[in-house]
Design a protein around this motif. Structure first.
Motif, PDB file in Angstrom:
ATOM      1  N   UNK A 128      37.724  43.772  44.674  1.00 40.84           N
ATOM      2  CA  UNK A 128      38.858  44.352  44.528  1.00 40.84           C
ATOM      3  C   UNK A 128      39.672  43.970  45.887  1.00 40.84           C
ATOM      4  N   UNK A 129      38.392  43.485  46.917  1.00 39.80           N
ATOM      5  CA  UNK A 129      39.187  43.483  48.083  1.00 39.80           C
ATOM      6  C   UNK A 129      40.242  42.101  48.087  1.00 39.80           C
ATOM      7  N   UNK A 130      40.783  42.010  49.322  1.00 35.64           N
ATOM      8  CA  UNK A 130      42.110  41.056  49.905  1.00 35.64           C
ATOM      9  C   UNK A 130      41.430  40.677  50.797  1.00 35.64           C
ATOM     10  N   UNK A 131      41.258  38.746  49.794  1.00 33.70           N
ATOM     11  CA  UNK A 131      41.252  37.822  50.566  1.00 33.70           C
ATOM     12  C   UNK A 131      42.216  36.997  51.498  1.00 33.70           C
ATOM     13  N   UNK A 132      42.854  37.607  51.551  1.00 33.86           N
ATOM     14  CA  UNK A 132      43.606  36.885  51.842  1.00 33.86           C
ATOM     15  C   UNK A 132      44.527  37.820  52.915  1.00 33.86           C
ATOM     16  N   UNK A 181      37.560  47.331  53.679  1.00 32.48           N
ATOM     17  CA  UNK A 181      38.435  46.339  52.667  1.00 32.48           C
ATOM     18  C   UNK A 181      39.459  47.423  52.650  1.00 32.48           C
ATOM     19  N   UNK A 182      40.413  45.878  52.382  1.00 34.40           N
ATOM     20  CA  UNK A 182      42.019  46.459  52.043  1.00 34.40           C
ATOM     21  C   UNK A 182      41.830  45.881  50.480  1.00 34.40           C
ATOM     22  N   UNK A 183      42.858  46.985  49.677  1.00 33.08           N
ATOM     23  CA  UNK A 183      43.309  46.677  48.692  1.00 33.08           C
ATOM     24  C   UNK A 183      44.309  46.825  47.665  1.00 33.08           C
ATOM     25  N   UNK A 184      44.660  45.794  47.050  1.00 28.20           N
ATOM     26  CA  UNK A 184      46.090  46.402  46.513  1.00 28.20           C
ATOM     27  C   UNK A 184      46.019  47.402  45.481  1.00 28.20           C
ATOM     28  N   UNK A 229      37.040  52.283  52.792  1.00 26.31           N
ATOM     29  CA  UNK A 229      36.214  52.626  53.308  1.00 26.31           C
ATOM     30  C   UNK A 229      34.691  52.191  52.306  1.00 26.31           C
ATOM     31  N   UNK A 230      34.096  50.870  52.725  1.00 28.02           N
ATOM     32  CA  UNK A 230      33.303  50.575  50.673  1.00 28.02           C
ATOM     33  C   UNK A 230      32.135  51.353  51.636  1.00 28.02           C
TER      34      UNK A 230
END
Length: 102
Positions: A58-62, A76-79, A88-89
């Motif tokens: 689910x992480x935003x890689x960009x 990680x950033x998620x939408x 926080x993971x």
């Protein structure tokens, strides 16, 4: 006499045909409604995000191309709908919420 016995048997059979589907169709009303596990409309900083947003896929890689800051270690950033959330993971705590600018 045989005709009366057949008629009685047909009446009993017909009552089963009518009553059985009604009994089987009985669906008791639920006392409460379960919330969706991914109901993210009201999540705020400090809340815990649903477990699905802690997953790597689910992480935003960009994230940089979306104007987001570098995520700290183990986050990680998620939408989530119309927002970006820094999660926080390790425990799912939401560290930041940013609206998606269109």
């Amino acid at each position: 006499m045989l005709h009366k016995e057949n008629l009685a048997a047909m009446v009993v059979f017909a009552s089963f045909v009518v009553v059985c589907p009604m009994v089987l169709a009985d669906d008791p009303v639920q006392a409460s409604v379960q919330a969706s596990p991914i109901n993210a409309r009201n999540l705020q900083v400090g809340d815990h995000a649903p477990e699905i947003y802690r997953r790597y896929e689910k992480a935003l890689v960009n994230w940089k191309s979306h104007g987001l800051k570098t995520p700290p270690s183990q986050s990680q950033w998620v939408q989530v709908n119309d927002k970006y959330m820094l999660v926080q993971t390790t425990n799912g705590q939401i560290l930041a919420v940013m609206p998606i600018e269109r």
